[in-house]
Design a protein around this motif. Sequence first.
Motif, PDB file in Angstrom:
ATOM      1  N   ALA A   1       0.859  -1.183   0.000  1.00  0.00           N
ATOM      2  CA  ALA A   1       0.000   0.000   0.000  1.00  0.00           C
ATOM      3  C   ALA A   1       0.894   1.231   0.000  1.00  0.00           C
ATOM      4  O   ALA A   1       1.902   1.282   0.691  1.00  0.00           O
ATOM      5  CB  ALA A   1      -0.900  -0.001   1.221  1.00  0.00           C
ATOM      6  N   GLY A   2       0.529   2.214  -0.787  1.00  0.00           N
ATOM      7  CA  GLY A   2       1.307   3.445  -0.862  1.00  0.00           C
ATOM      8  C   GLY A   2       1.257   3.996  -2.267  1.00  0.00           C
ATOM      9  O   GLY A   2       1.076   3.247  -3.239  1.00  0.00           O
ATOM     10  N   GLU A   3       1.421   5.292  -2.366  1.00  0.00           N
ATOM     11  CA  GLU A   3       1.373   5.945  -3.663  1.00  0.00           C
ATOM     12  C   GLU A   3       2.781   6.073  -4.235  1.00  0.00           C
ATOM     13  O   GLU A   3       3.770   5.921  -3.521  1.00  0.00           O
ATOM     14  CB  GLU A   3       0.742   7.330  -3.511  1.00  0.00           C
ATOM     15  CG  GLU A   3      -0.678   7.294  -3.002  1.00  0.00           C
ATOM     16  CD  GLU A   3      -1.260   8.679  -2.797  1.00  0.00           C
ATOM     17  OE1 GLU A   3      -0.594   9.668  -3.168  1.00  0.00           O
ATOM     18  OE2 GLU A   3      -2.376   8.752  -2.270  1.00  0.00           O
ATOM     19  N   GLU A   4       2.845   6.388  -5.528  1.00  0.00           N
ATOM     20  CA  GLU A   4       4.131   6.595  -6.170  1.00  0.00           C
ATOM     21  C   GLU A   4       4.814   7.808  -5.551  1.00  0.00           C
ATOM     22  O   GLU A   4       4.193   8.830  -5.312  1.00  0.00           O
ATOM     23  CB  GLU A   4       3.943   6.805  -7.669  1.00  0.00           C
ATOM     24  CG  GLU A   4       3.431   5.588  -8.385  1.00  0.00           C
ATOM     25  CD  GLU A   4       3.306   5.800  -9.883  1.00  0.00           C
ATOM     26  OE1 GLU A   4       3.879   6.780 -10.395  1.00  0.00           O
ATOM     27  OE2 GLU A   4       2.638   4.993 -10.523  1.00  0.00           O
TER      28      GLU A   4
ATOM     29  N   ALA B   1       6.060   7.839  -2.532  1.00  0.00           N
ATOM     30  CA  ALA B   1       6.031   7.734  -1.070  1.00  0.00           C
ATOM     31  C   ALA B   1       7.277   6.993  -0.584  1.00  0.00           C
ATOM     32  O   ALA B   1       7.794   6.108  -1.253  1.00  0.00           O
ATOM     33  CB  ALA B   1       4.779   6.999  -0.613  1.00  0.00           C
TER      34      ALA B   1
ATOM     35  N   GLY C   1       6.709   2.802  -8.477  1.00  0.00           N
ATOM     36  CA  GLY C   1       5.434   2.550  -9.136  1.00  0.00           C
ATOM     37  C   GLY C   1       4.940   1.151  -8.848  1.00  0.00           C
ATOM     38  O   GLY C   1       5.625   0.327  -8.235  1.00  0.00           O
ATOM     39  N   HIS C   2       3.715   0.885  -9.288  1.00  0.00           N
ATOM     40  CA  HIS C   2       3.105  -0.432  -9.150  1.00  0.00           C
ATOM     41  C   HIS C   2       3.027  -1.044 -10.540  1.00  0.00           C
ATOM     42  O   HIS C   2       2.490  -0.433 -11.473  1.00  0.00           O
ATOM     43  CB  HIS C   2       1.713  -0.320  -8.536  1.00  0.00           C
ATOM     44  CG  HIS C   2       1.726   0.332  -7.186  1.00  0.00           C
ATOM     45  ND1 HIS C   2       2.229  -0.281  -6.062  1.00  0.00           N
ATOM     46  CD2 HIS C   2       1.320   1.555  -6.778  1.00  0.00           C
ATOM     47  CE1 HIS C   2       2.120   0.521  -5.026  1.00  0.00           C
ATOM     48  NE2 HIS C   2       1.568   1.647  -5.441  1.00  0.00           N
TER      49      HIS C   2
ATOM     50  N   THR D   1       5.405  -4.087  -6.547  1.00  0.00           N
ATOM     51  CA  THR D   1       5.726  -2.693  -6.304  1.00  0.00           C
ATOM     52  C   THR D   1       7.207  -2.506  -6.569  1.00  0.00           C
ATOM     53  O   THR D   1       8.035  -3.228  -6.009  1.00  0.00           O
ATOM     54  CB  THR D   1       5.403  -2.294  -4.847  1.00  0.00           C
ATOM     55  OG1 THR D   1       4.014  -2.504  -4.622  1.00  0.00           O
ATOM     56  CG2 THR D   1       5.728  -0.839  -4.594  1.00  0.00           C
TER      57      THR D   1
END
Length: 103
Positions: free
Chosen positions: A26-29, A31, A65-66, A94
């Motif tokens: 979980a987490g945004e690009e 972060a 990124g994912h 990720t």
Amino acid sequence: MYAIVDISGKQFKVTQDQFVYAPLMAGEEGASVEFDKVLLIDNNGTVEVGAPTVSGAKVSGKIIGHVKGDKVIVFKKKRRKGYKKKNGHRQNFTKVLIETISK
């Protein structure tokens, strides 16, 4: 300098400025993330092994990124029965850039 880190139940050998494809987090690009389950640290020949982890050691990184992994084809067949099943799967990962290894 390298470290062996436990990320989501999988162990990775990481060095500074290295990209790692870890299981989906979980987490945004952009972060930042910290991994405190460091199992081993090698600092220019000086090896420190944890029991089970090295106390005070941290590895920090940044989520780039994912992404999805390569497609894996699952094909099942029973001969002479007319039974065939074809299924595909793409695992989510990720991409993490390892920034610092600190003791």
